[in-house]
Design an enzyme around this catalytic site. Sequence first.
Site, PDB file in Angstrom:
ATOM      1  N   TYR A   1       1.994   5.242   6.848  1.00 54.28           N
ATOM      2  CA  TYR A   1       2.681   4.429   5.853  1.00 54.28           C
ATOM      3  C   TYR A   1       3.974   3.860   6.442  1.00 54.28           C
ATOM      4  CZ  TYR A   1       5.502   3.343   1.728  1.00 54.28           C
ATOM      5  OH  TYR A   1       6.319   2.729   0.811  1.00 54.28           O
TER       6      TYR A   1
ATOM      7  N   TYR B   1       0.901  -1.153   0.000  1.00 48.17           N
ATOM      8  CA  TYR B   1       0.000   0.000   0.000  1.00 48.17           C
ATOM      9  C   TYR B   1       0.934   1.195   0.000  1.00 48.17           C
ATOM     10  CZ  TYR B   1      -3.709   3.191   1.413  1.00 48.17           C
ATOM     11  OH  TYR B   1      -4.605   4.223   1.458  1.00 48.17           O
TER      12      TYR B   1
END
Length: 160
Positions: free
Chosen positions: A120, A60
């Site tokens: 992230y 991702y």
Amino acid sequence: MKVLITGAGGQLGSALAASAPAGSEITAIDQADLDLTDTAAVKARIVADRPDLLLNAAAYTAVDKAESEEQTARAINALAVAAMDETGSKLVHVSTDFVFDGTTARAYAPSDIRNPLSAYGRTKAEGEDALRDGDLLLRTAWVYTAGGANFVRTMLRLMR
């Protein structure tokens, strides 16, 4: 050698698949082939394929969007990695410099303390934590190919 490449629809995965050495048995899969948010499906696919080597080029990577979709980022960047590692295949996992805080004036060493500042980075660090002894961890800042969205193409677009 039997190799399974995840993230085959992305820049890195497609480049890995295209540059496979002769004699390798390559299975390259992307999002349409495997939902990485489904850890049971991840394990089942890898167990069924029985690769000697698993190249995890999937991630991702929407850094800003991960702030509002941290659960999805974690599922792909950490939980899927843990599921891959439970299968016994040799794993090569690609991570990021976002696991560091960016405050050093020198290049980071593999042994440097991680201090991710974003969702992230946190989820990628969790993926690194899932690795076993004998797995291979690669960290990169950017990947580049002639096509697709990448840093170079983005900078050229912004300069125009």
